[in-house]
Design an enzyme around this catalytic site. Structure first.
Site, PDB file in Angstrom:
ATOM      1  N   GLY A  11       0.829  -1.201   0.000  1.00 57.35           N
ATOM      2  CA  GLY A  11       0.000   0.000   0.000  1.00 57.35           C
ATOM      3  C   GLY A  11       0.861   1.247   0.000  1.00 57.35           C
ATOM      4  O   GLY A  11       0.569   2.217   0.704  1.00 57.35           O
ATOM      5  N   GLY A  12       1.917   1.218  -0.827  1.00 57.87           N
ATOM      6  CA  GLY A  12       2.913   2.286  -0.769  1.00 57.87           C
ATOM      7  C   GLY A  12       2.685   3.447  -1.706  1.00 57.87           C
ATOM      8  O   GLY A  12       3.560   4.311  -1.829  1.00 57.87           O
TER       9      GLY A  12
ATOM     10  N   TYR B  46     -12.990  -2.990  10.959  1.00 58.54           N
ATOM     11  CA  TYR B  46     -11.688  -2.315  10.964  1.00 58.54           C
ATOM     12  C   TYR B  46     -11.017  -2.463  12.332  1.00 58.54           C
ATOM     13  O   TYR B  46      -9.860  -2.870  12.429  1.00 58.54           O
ATOM     14  CB  TYR B  46     -11.880  -0.839  10.627  1.00 58.54           C
ATOM     15  CG  TYR B  46     -10.606  -0.026  10.578  1.00 58.54           C
ATOM     16  CD1 TYR B  46      -9.820   0.006   9.430  1.00 58.54           C
ATOM     17  CD2 TYR B  46     -10.195   0.715  11.682  1.00 58.54           C
ATOM     18  CE1 TYR B  46      -8.654   0.760   9.383  1.00 58.54           C
ATOM     19  CE2 TYR B  46      -9.036   1.470  11.647  1.00 58.54           C
ATOM     20  CZ  TYR B  46      -8.271   1.490  10.490  1.00 58.54           C
ATOM     21  OH  TYR B  46      -7.106   2.239  10.452  1.00 58.54           O
TER      22      TYR B  46
ATOM     23  N   ALA C  51     -11.566  -4.662  14.617  1.00 59.37           N
ATOM     24  CA  ALA C  51     -11.237  -6.063  14.878  1.00 59.37           C
ATOM     25  C   ALA C  51      -9.937  -6.464  14.186  1.00 59.37           C
ATOM     26  O   ALA C  51      -9.094  -7.154  14.776  1.00 59.37           O
ATOM     27  CB  ALA C  51     -12.377  -6.964  14.405  1.00 59.37           C
TER      28      ALA C  51
END
Length: 247
Positions: free
Chosen positions: A12-13, A152, A154
């Site tokens: 996710g860069g 999210y 969790a």
């Protein structure tokens, strides 16, 4: 530079915390591979970061993950640092309003995705006594009134416990595994919550230090855990949240 000669993967860069992290690691000497789903965005970002290598890969797809790790090792010959940053944020809904598809989508990206990437990276990190940095959230540390993003929260809580599990499992390999829990950071993901100045003032006030964070402030914490300065630190959970989780 503290990471000279090392190779890092940031999932996710292409934006937000991931982009800032890739940039900071590169500025400190690392060769950095960045993954994401949108090729055009990855290529643009990679052009802005020296010593970077963009790979289109979706953490929901095992073959994508395997291919990304393979390409990194083929290009650089090693992998020293893994930053598990890829994640999604769901629409705000109460539990009884969430359908199975929405719930599973968040778990697949934010938790199972981290599992897929880490699983493929471990054999290479074992060779380099590498470092894993998981990006969780202060929403994984405590519940917030009105937050209503249960899937999210969790996943982020699970990632905190997995950090400790992996730290113990791979300590014999001298792989260090640590976790960062940001508060609200000024990124594309949080823009829907700060549309107006009133929204921003509210969010700023929620943090004891009086403001939301910047992506670079999280990236610098990643740099510490990735570097040899943290050689005796594993299983640590660090809140970088302006004091929000202490309230």
């Amino acid at each position: 530079m503290s990471l000279s000669g090392k190779v890092a993967l940031v999932t996710g860069g292409s934006r937000g915390i991931g982009f800032a992290t890739a940039k900071v690691l590169s500025e400190n000497g690392a060769n950095v591979a960045i993954t994401g789903k949108v090729q055009e965005r990855l290529e643009k970002v990679s052009s802005e970061i020296s010593n970077s290598f963009a790979i289109v890969a979706d953490v929901r797809k095992t073959e994508d993950v395997k291919n990304a790790i393979k390409k990194i090792v083929e290009k650089f010959g090693r992998l020293d640092i893994l930053v598990n940053n890829a994640g999604v944020f769901p629409k705000i809904k109460k539990l009884h309003e969430i359908d199975d598809e929405e719930w599973n989508e968040v778990l697949d990206v934010n938790l199972t995705g981290q599992f897929r990437v880490t699983k493929e990276a471990i054999p290479h990190l074992q060779k380099t006594s590498g470092s894993i940095i998981n990006i969780s959230s202060d929403a994984g540390l405590k519940a917030y009134q009105g937050f209503n993003a249960d899937a999210y929260s969790a996943t982020k809580a699970a990632l905190i416990v997995l950090t400790k599990c992996w730290a113990l499992e791979y300590s014999k390999d001298k792989i260090r595994v640590n976790c960062i829990c940001p508060g609200v950071v000024d990124t594309d993901m949080t823009k829907p919550f700060v549309k107006t100045q009133k929204d921003r003032d509210f969010m700023n006030a929620e943090h004891p230090l009086g403001r939301i964070g910047e992506p670079e402030e999280v990236a610098k914490a990643v740099l510490y855990f990735a570097s040899d300065d943290a050689a005796w630190t594993t299983g640590a959970i660090l809140a970088v949240d302006g004091g929000e989780s202490t309230k």
